[in-house]
Design a protein around this motif. Structure first.
Motif, PDB file in Angstrom:
ATOM      1  N   GLN A 196       0.717  -1.178   0.058  1.00  0.00           N
ATOM      2  CA  GLN A 196       0.050  -0.128  -0.007  1.00  0.00           C
ATOM      3  C   GLN A 196       0.882   1.045   0.010  1.00  0.00           C
ATOM      4  O   GLN A 196       1.681   1.544   1.054  1.00  0.00           O
ATOM      5  N   ALA A 197       0.721   2.182  -1.209  1.00  0.00           N
ATOM      6  CA  ALA A 197       1.593   3.280  -1.026  1.00  0.00           C
ATOM      7  C   ALA A 197       0.454   4.549  -0.543  1.00  0.00           C
ATOM      8  O   ALA A 197      -0.693   4.150  -0.414  1.00  0.00           O
ATOM      9  N   PRO A 198       1.118   5.454  -0.176  1.00  0.00           N
ATOM     10  CA  PRO A 198       0.363   6.609   0.418  1.00  0.00           C
ATOM     11  C   PRO A 198      -0.679   7.126  -0.525  1.00  0.00           C
ATOM     12  O   PRO A 198      -0.335   7.394  -1.971  1.00  0.00           O
ATOM     13  N   ASP A 246       8.039   0.966  -6.685  1.00  0.00           N
ATOM     14  CA  ASP A 246       7.773  -0.061  -5.492  1.00  0.00           C
ATOM     15  C   ASP A 246       7.554   0.426  -4.346  1.00  0.00           C
ATOM     16  O   ASP A 246       7.384  -0.507  -3.205  1.00  0.00           O
ATOM     17  N   THR A 247       7.863   1.583  -3.976  1.00  0.00           N
ATOM     18  CA  THR A 247       7.874   2.151  -2.691  1.00  0.00           C
ATOM     19  C   THR A 247       6.300   1.978  -2.001  1.00  0.00           C
ATOM     20  O   THR A 247       5.325   2.486  -2.783  1.00  0.00           O
ATOM     21  N   GLN A 261       1.814  -6.444  10.398  1.00  0.00           N
ATOM     22  CA  GLN A 261       1.619  -4.974  10.835  1.00  0.00           C
ATOM     23  C   GLN A 261       2.185  -4.246   9.693  1.00  0.00           C
ATOM     24  O   GLN A 261       2.235  -3.076   9.474  1.00  0.00           O
ATOM     25  N   GLY A 262       3.013  -4.879   8.692  1.00  0.00           N
ATOM     26  CA  GLY A 262       3.524  -4.149   7.591  1.00  0.00           C
ATOM     27  C   GLY A 262       4.996  -3.662   7.754  1.00  0.00           C
ATOM     28  O   GLY A 262       5.685  -3.478   8.834  1.00  0.00           O
ATOM     29  N   THR A 263       5.724  -3.690   6.796  1.00  0.00           N
ATOM     30  CA  THR A 263       7.048  -3.041   6.731  1.00  0.00           C
ATOM     31  C   THR A 263       7.414  -2.324   5.829  1.00  0.00           C
ATOM     32  O   THR A 263       6.835  -2.453   4.403  1.00  0.00           O
ATOM     33  N   GLN A 264       7.920  -1.136   5.920  1.00  0.00           N
ATOM     34  CA  GLN A 264       8.371   0.020   4.857  1.00  0.00           C
ATOM     35  C   GLN A 264       9.212  -0.390   3.990  1.00  0.00           C
ATOM     36  O   GLN A 264      10.538  -0.661   4.388  1.00  0.00           O
ATOM     37  N   VAL A 265       9.011  -0.285   2.675  1.00  0.00           N
ATOM     38  CA  VAL A 265       9.929  -0.381   1.388  1.00  0.00           C
ATOM     39  C   VAL A 265      10.112   1.132   0.951  1.00  0.00           C
ATOM     40  O   VAL A 265       9.096   1.605   0.331  1.00  0.00           O
ATOM     41  N   THR A 266      11.143   1.792   0.731  1.00  0.00           N
ATOM     42  CA  THR A 266      11.418   2.984   0.127  1.00  0.00           C
ATOM     43  C   THR A 266      12.588   2.890  -1.013  1.00  0.00           C
ATOM     44  O   THR A 266      13.692   2.591  -0.499  1.00  0.00           O
ATOM     45  N   VAL A 267      12.149   3.072  -1.961  1.00  0.00           N
ATOM     46  CA  VAL A 267      12.931   3.213  -3.221  1.00  0.00           C
ATOM     47  C   VAL A 267      13.127   4.680  -3.733  1.00  0.00           C
ATOM     48  O   VAL A 267      12.176   5.275  -4.269  1.00  0.00           O
TER      49      VAL A 267
END
Length: 125
Positions: A39-41, A91-92, A117-123
């Motif tokens: 889920q992206a912002p 993919d962020t 709970q989710g984990t953040q991926v930032t590219v």
């Protein structure tokens, strides 16, 4: 008590790789469909990949990750993985693992009953 705990997110540059993990407890994930969503912002949660538990069912990927992402599991440690190669800026997102309700992999959020709970991926460059 069913629990799913994701790890492995981070901040990387385009072209890099990450491996997400999802440790399951309270049940054996080899007996259930498992999926990865993101889920992206400002966006809806979307299907990324799904792994069936029955041998006659197919692994599924969303088109945008085919050839780059690989879903797998290690039953010995009751953990689901998502290997993500050649990451792109798009993919962020926050990545979630989820347990499926039915027999086959579907891309629909409502077909999964337990979520991590989710984990953040930032590219980013």
């Amino acid at each position: 008590q069913v629990q799913l705990v994701e790890n492995g997110g981070g901040s990387v540059q385009p072209g890099d790789y990450l491996r997400l993990s999802c440790e399951a407890s309270g049940y054996s994930l080899q007996n259930y469909v498992m999926g990865w969503f993101r889920q992206a912002p400002g966006a809806d949660r979307e299907f990324v990949a799904g792994l069936p538990y029955m041998s006659d069912k197919s692994i599924r990927y969303t088109d945008s990750v085919k050839g780059r992402f690989t879903i797998s599991r290690d039953s010995a440690v009751n953990t689901l993985y998502l290997q993500m190669n050649n990451l792109k800026i798009e993919d962020t997102a926050v990545y979630y693992c989820a347990r499926g309700k039915g027999e086959g992999v579907t891309p629909y959020v409502q077909d999964y009953d337990y979520w991590g709970q989710g984990t953040q991926v930032t590219v980013s460059s």
